[in-house]
Design a protein around this motif. Structure first.
Motif, short mmCIF file in Angstrom:
data_model
loop_
_atom_site.label_atom_id
_atom_site.label_comp_id
_atom_site.label_asym_id
_atom_site.label_seq_id
_atom_site.Cartn_x
_atom_site.Cartn_y
_atom_site.Cartn_z
N SER A 1 0.84 -1.20 0.00
CA SER A 1 0.00 0.00 0.00
C SER A 1 0.87 1.25 0.00
O SER A 1 2.10 1.17 0.14
CB SER A 1 -0.93 0.02 1.22
OG SER A 1 -0.17 0.07 2.42
N LEU A 2 0.21 2.41 -0.16
CA LEU A 2 0.89 3.71 -0.11
C LEU A 2 0.28 4.57 0.99
O LEU A 2 -0.93 4.52 1.22
CB LEU A 2 0.76 4.44 -1.45
CG LEU A 2 1.44 3.84 -2.67
CD1 LEU A 2 1.09 4.64 -3.92
CD2 LEU A 2 2.95 3.79 -2.48
N GLN A 3 1.11 5.34 1.66
CA GLN A 3 0.65 6.31 2.65
C GLN A 3 1.12 7.70 2.24
O GLN A 3 2.26 7.86 1.79
CB GLN A 3 1.18 5.96 4.05
CG GLN A 3 0.64 4.66 4.60
CD GLN A 3 1.21 4.33 5.98
OE1 GLN A 3 2.08 5.04 6.48
NE2 GLN A 3 0.72 3.25 6.57
N TYR A 4 0.25 8.69 2.42
CA TYR A 4 0.54 10.06 1.98
C TYR A 4 0.29 11.00 3.15
O TYR A 4 -0.79 11.01 3.73
CB TYR A 4 -0.36 10.42 0.80
CG TYR A 4 -0.13 11.78 0.18
CD1 TYR A 4 0.79 11.94 -0.85
CD2 TYR A 4 -0.85 12.89 0.60
CE1 TYR A 4 0.98 13.17 -1.45
CE2 TYR A 4 -0.66 14.14 0.01
CZ TYR A 4 0.26 14.27 -1.02
OH TYR A 4 0.45 15.49 -1.61
N ASP A 5 1.30 11.79 3.52
CA ASP A 5 1.19 12.70 4.66
C ASP A 5 1.67 14.08 4.25
O ASP A 5 2.84 14.28 3.94
CB ASP A 5 2.04 12.17 5.83
CG ASP A 5 1.90 13.02 7.09
OD1 ASP A 5 1.10 13.98 7.09
OD2 ASP A 5 2.59 12.71 8.08
N ASP A 6 0.74 15.05 4.21
CA ASP A 6 1.11 16.42 3.86
C ASP A 6 1.19 17.33 5.08
O ASP A 6 1.33 18.54 4.94
CB ASP A 6 0.13 17.00 2.83
CG ASP A 6 -1.29 17.07 3.36
OD1 ASP A 6 -1.54 16.67 4.52
OD2 ASP A 6 -2.17 17.51 2.59
N GLN A 7 1.15 16.76 6.27
CA GLN A 7 1.24 17.54 7.49
C GLN A 7 2.61 17.34 8.14
O GLN A 7 2.74 16.88 9.28
CB GLN A 7 0.13 17.14 8.46
CG GLN A 7 -1.27 17.42 7.95
CD GLN A 7 -1.50 18.90 7.69
OE1 GLN A 7 -1.32 19.73 8.59
NE2 GLN A 7 -1.89 19.25 6.48
N ILE A 8 3.65 17.67 7.40
CA ILE A 8 5.01 17.53 7.91
C ILE A 8 5.77 18.82 7.69
O ILE A 8 5.37 19.69 6.90
CB ILE A 8 5.76 16.36 7.24
CG1 ILE A 8 5.99 16.66 5.75
CG2 ILE A 8 5.03 15.04 7.42
CD1 ILE A 8 7.00 15.75 5.10
N GLY A 9 6.88 18.95 8.38
CA GLY A 9 7.78 20.07 8.19
C GLY A 9 9.20 19.58 8.28
O GLY A 9 9.48 18.53 8.87
N LYS A 10 10.13 20.33 7.68
CA LYS A 10 11.54 19.94 7.70
C LYS A 10 12.36 21.09 8.25
O LYS A 10 12.24 22.24 7.82
CB LYS A 10 12.02 19.59 6.29
CG LYS A 10 13.46 19.08 6.25
CD LYS A 10 13.85 18.65 4.84
CE LYS A 10 13.96 19.82 3.91
NZ LYS A 10 14.52 19.45 2.59
N LEU A 11 13.18 20.80 9.25
CA LEU A 11 14.04 21.79 9.88
C LEU A 11 15.48 21.35 9.65
O LEU A 11 15.86 20.23 9.99
CB LEU A 11 13.74 21.88 11.37
CG LEU A 11 14.60 22.85 12.20
CD1 LEU A 11 14.29 24.29 11.79
CD2 LEU A 11 14.33 22.66 13.68
N SER A 12 16.29 22.22 9.04
CA SER A 12 17.68 21.86 8.72
C SER A 12 18.60 23.00 9.10
O SER A 12 18.22 24.17 9.06
CB SER A 12 17.82 21.58 7.22
OG SER A 12 16.88 20.64 6.78
#
Length: 379
Positions: free
Chosen positions: A340-351
């Motif tokens: 299956s596939l999972q899709y998550d658009d509630q993320i953030g990236k800190l670098s």
């Protein structure tokens, strides 16, 4: 006499008054005795408006025709800016990407520059004119079509012109005062950097800092172009993006260990669940994604479950690439054999981009390259 390439983004030429203000700044640079080449973006949000219009006509656009449509925005800006400069008593000539000799491959919407032949630009400069070039676009000799360079394309146009013409500096004018240690709209105590190395800027751009596009920074580093990020709304000094190898021998480079922190909320995470844990399985997934031209960023593979012989592979892509990535993987489910596939658009990236040494070493190899430490978190 210096040759200066200037790039003005959409917010800098958003309306007629803004275009007049930009024209005055360009004329001031010309009156100071410099040759000037300008790369210009489409006015304000006109590119988004053209995309909305295309979506109203049809939800699925032909890539060739979409490039023809979107490239019109920069042509409007370049012509209006040339008119404004002429009204101030200086000669100015506008050129499309193809007229300027911006040669690309044949990939619509994300073309790569393969050559720059600025013959007509050099002729105009020799005759004393200010040269205005439409950013974001080029011409494919292979397909003989107009192409667009994708997000940040006008930055890349400016840097490519600076490299081809041997410019002394490439000034990137935007709506902020320079490169900050973090997004000043999010971190109130963020401070402007007077200068930053090209490697550090490359790390920050790749991690989500939007003041410069990663392709433009990489092009500048590869061709030795010095960048100066400045505000188009004031005359203050901005941030110089420089090659540390070009500093005079022994000059100190004492800066903070952390050069800057980038925040990116425009990513989505896709997880391919239940991938057979066999050699070549991951390669098949990313080969399919490469065919969509999706910009894959962070990749994480879970430890394989011994009982099932399967694993999960997660990766992040820009939101604009999320839907086409899902469609490509869904179409290939039988050949990939995942569950299956999972899709998550509630993320953030800190670098963060860090300097491992505080002073320029005697030998560049005695100090390791800047490092970026990304972390992906749910919002």
């Amino acid at each position: 006499m210096s040759l200066i390439v200037q790039k003005f983004g959409g917010s800098s030429v958003a309306d007629a008054e803004s275009i007049k203000r930009v024209a005055k700044r360009i004329v001031e640079t010309r009156r100071a005795g410099n040759d000037v080449v300008v790369a210009v973006s489409a006015m304000g949000d006109s590119t988004d408006e053209l995309l909305d219009l295309a979506n109203e006509v049809t939800p699925i656009q032909a890539p060739r025709e979409l490039d023809m449509l979107l490239s019109s925005g920069e042509r409007i800006s370049m012509a209006l800016l040339a008119m404004a400069i002429k009204a101030l008593g200086h000669d100015a000539r506008s050129f499309t990407g193809s007229q300027a000799g911006m040669i690309t491959d044949s990939v619509h919407g994300a073309a790569r520059i393969v050559d720059v032949t600025p013959v007509r630009l050099r002729e105009a400069l020799d005759e004393g004119a200010v040269v205005i070039v439409a950013g974001f676009q080029g011409f494919s000799r292979e397909s003989r079509d107009i192409t667009t360079l994708g997000r940040g394309g006008s930055d890349t146009t400016a840097v490519a012109l600076a490299a081809a013409l041997g410019a002394d500096v490439c000034e990137i004018y935007t709506d902020v005062d320079g490169v900050f240690t973090s997004d000043p709209r999010v971190v109130k105590k963020a401070r402007k950097l007077d200068r930053i190395t090209s490697e550090e800027m490359l790390e920050l751009a790749g991690s989500g800092a939007k003041v410069l596009h990663i392709r433009a920074v990489e092009y500048a580093r590869r061709h030795g172009v010095t960048l100066h990020v400045r505000s188009s709304f004031n005359n203050s000094e901005g941030t110089v993006v420089y090659d540390p190898e070009r500093l005079p021998e022994g000059e100190a480079v004492e800066e903070s260990v952390i050069a800057g922190v980038a925040i990116d909320l425009s990513q989505v995470k896709i997880t391919v669940v239940g991938v057979p844990d066999v050699p070549g399985a991951a390669a098949k997934i990313f080969k399919i994604l490469a065919g969509t031209h999706a910009n894959v960023d962070m990749i994480v593979q879970n430890v394989s479950a011994a009982s099932t012989g399967r694993t999960d592979i997660s990766f992040t892509v820009p939101k604009s690439d999320g839907e086409k990535s899902l469609q490509a993987l869904t179409s290939a489910q039988d050949s990939l054999s995942y569950q299956s596939l999972q899709y998550d658009d509630q993320i953030g990236k800190l670098s963060s981009s860090a300097r491992p040494c505080a002073r320029r070493p005697a030998s560049p190899r005695s100090c390791s390259k800047p490092s970026t430490r990304p972390a992906s978190t749910s919002r």
